[in-house]
Design a protein around this motif. Structure first.
Motif, PDB file in Angstrom:
ATOM      1  N   VAL A  68     -20.235   7.100 -10.698  1.00  0.00           N
ATOM      2  CA  VAL A  68     -20.953   6.046  -9.977  1.00  0.00           C
ATOM      3  C   VAL A  68     -21.092   4.805 -10.848  1.00  0.00           C
ATOM      4  O   VAL A  68     -20.846   3.688 -10.400  1.00  0.00           O
TER       5      VAL A  68
ATOM      6  N   GLU B   3     -25.815   9.748  -4.431  1.00  0.00           N
ATOM      7  CA  GLU B   3     -26.662  10.208  -5.543  1.00  0.00           C
ATOM      8  C   GLU B   3     -28.112  10.362  -5.084  1.00  0.00           C
ATOM      9  O   GLU B   3     -28.775  11.338  -5.419  1.00  0.00           O
TER      10      GLU B   3
ATOM     11  N   ALA C  28     -20.653   2.570  -0.530  1.00  0.00           N
ATOM     12  CA  ALA C  28     -20.389   2.471  -1.968  1.00  0.00           C
ATOM     13  C   ALA C  28     -20.845   1.121  -2.527  1.00  0.00           C
ATOM     14  O   ALA C  28     -21.151   0.999  -3.708  1.00  0.00           O
TER      15      ALA C  28
ATOM     16  N   LYS D 227     -11.618  17.927  -6.417  1.00  0.00           N
ATOM     17  CA  LYS D 227     -12.955  17.371  -6.576  1.00  0.00           C
ATOM     18  C   LYS D 227     -13.766  17.876  -5.385  1.00  0.00           C
ATOM     19  O   LYS D 227     -13.299  17.816  -4.259  1.00  0.00           O
TER      20      LYS D 227
ATOM     21  N   LYS E 144     -23.392  15.324  -5.640  1.00  0.00           N
ATOM     22  CA  LYS E 144     -22.654  15.046  -6.865  1.00  0.00           C
ATOM     23  C   LYS E 144     -21.196  15.430  -6.637  1.00  0.00           C
ATOM     24  O   LYS E 144     -20.876  16.216  -5.758  1.00  0.00           O
ATOM     25  N   ILE E 145     -20.338  14.884  -7.482  1.00  0.00           N
ATOM     26  CA  ILE E 145     -18.924  15.224  -7.422  1.00  0.00           C
ATOM     27  C   ILE E 145     -18.599  16.077  -8.635  1.00  0.00           C
ATOM     28  O   ILE E 145     -18.987  15.750  -9.763  1.00  0.00           O
TER      29      ILE E 145
ATOM     30  N   VAL F  27     -17.284   6.876  -4.682  1.00  0.00           N
ATOM     31  CA  VAL F  27     -18.569   7.467  -5.039  1.00  0.00           C
ATOM     32  C   VAL F  27     -19.625   6.388  -4.901  1.00  0.00           C
ATOM     33  O   VAL F  27     -19.324   5.204  -5.004  1.00  0.00           O
ATOM     34  N   ASN F  28     -20.860   6.782  -4.633  1.00  0.00           N
ATOM     35  CA  ASN F  28     -21.844   5.734  -4.452  1.00  0.00           C
ATOM     36  C   ASN F  28     -23.263   6.196  -4.706  1.00  0.00           C
ATOM     37  O   ASN F  28     -23.555   7.394  -4.750  1.00  0.00           O
TER      38      ASN F  28
ATOM     39  N   TYR G 217     -10.331  15.540  -2.090  1.00  0.00           N
ATOM     40  CA  TYR G 217     -11.729  15.965  -2.083  1.00  0.00           C
ATOM     41  C   TYR G 217     -11.992  17.070  -1.062  1.00  0.00           C
ATOM     42  O   TYR G 217     -11.456  17.061   0.046  1.00  0.00           O
TER      43      TYR G 217
ATOM     44  N   LEU H 241     -17.449  17.663  -3.386  1.00  0.00           N
ATOM     45  CA  LEU H 241     -18.707  16.963  -3.147  1.00  0.00           C
ATOM     46  C   LEU H 241     -19.724  18.007  -2.707  1.00  0.00           C
ATOM     47  O   LEU H 241     -19.489  18.744  -1.754  1.00  0.00           O
TER      48      LEU H 241
END
Length: 190
Positions: free
Chosen positions: A85, A134, A14, A156, A139-140, A129-130, A180, A158
């Motif tokens: 992000v 990406e 991250a 959430k 994506k989340i 997130v980082n 998540y 991923l």
């Protein structure tokens, strides 16, 4: 131990923009100075090596074919988190650059703060997130899900697929932590 290792690596990745800035600062310091360059000469290979190890562990976990802990979830409503992000970088990564990474004192102060912040993030299951995710096209998504027992959840997810196009379908998910889930692909249960 695997989930802890994954969480630590996600936390480290991250901060990739910060690591890039630290390496650049160290390179400039090496070019401008000739004496007392130990911190710079140690930090560049350390940061690069730690990045490669963390990236390998995260990629291995995300591409794993593990079937344990996989369950189908029906997606009712899906929204992409657009600014997660950018918000993380502005709130947590860029303020860290205030530390002077060319001096032992700056590295020590940063290390104490970074380790304490990391301990809190991992203890409270905060998935950072980082930018690396990406770049890997992950994506989340904020999802309203229904499990096989017809219980509704807000989770959430991923994913490296466009889950917005998967509304009202059933997908296979694997739990990352309490908040998540990881999208393992489309389910045949529909």
């Amino acid at each position: 131990m695997g989930k802890l290792r994954f969480a630590i690596c996600m936390y480290y990745l991250a901060f990739t923009p910060l690591w890039i800035l630290v390496v650049l600062t160290d390179i400039f310091s090496i070019m401008d100075n000739e004496a007392d360059l130990y911190t710079e000469k140690i930090s560049i290979p350390f940061l690069f090596g730690a990045f490669l190890v963390a990236l390998h562990i995260v990629r291995k976990e995300l591409t794993s074919e593990k079937v344990d802990n996989v369950q189908p979830m029906h997606l009712k409503n899906v929204k992409e988190e657009k600014f997660a992000v950018a918000e993380f970088m502005m709130s947590f990564v860029f303020p860290m650059f205030a530390f002077d990474f060319t001096k032992y004192q700056g590295i020590l102060l940063f290390s104490v703060f970074f380790l304490m912040f990391g301990w809190l993030c991992i203890k409270h299951n905060y998935l950072c997130v980082n930018v690396v995710l990406e770049i890997m096209k992950y994506k989340i998504y904020d999802c309203e899900c229904v499990n096989m027992d017809k219980i509704k959840y807000e989770k959430k997810i991923l994913s490296n697929r466009r889950l917005i196009e998967q509304s009202n379908t059933t997908v296979l998910t694997r739990r990352i932590n309490n908040e998540y889930l990881f999208d393992c692909g489309k389910s045949n249960l529909e």
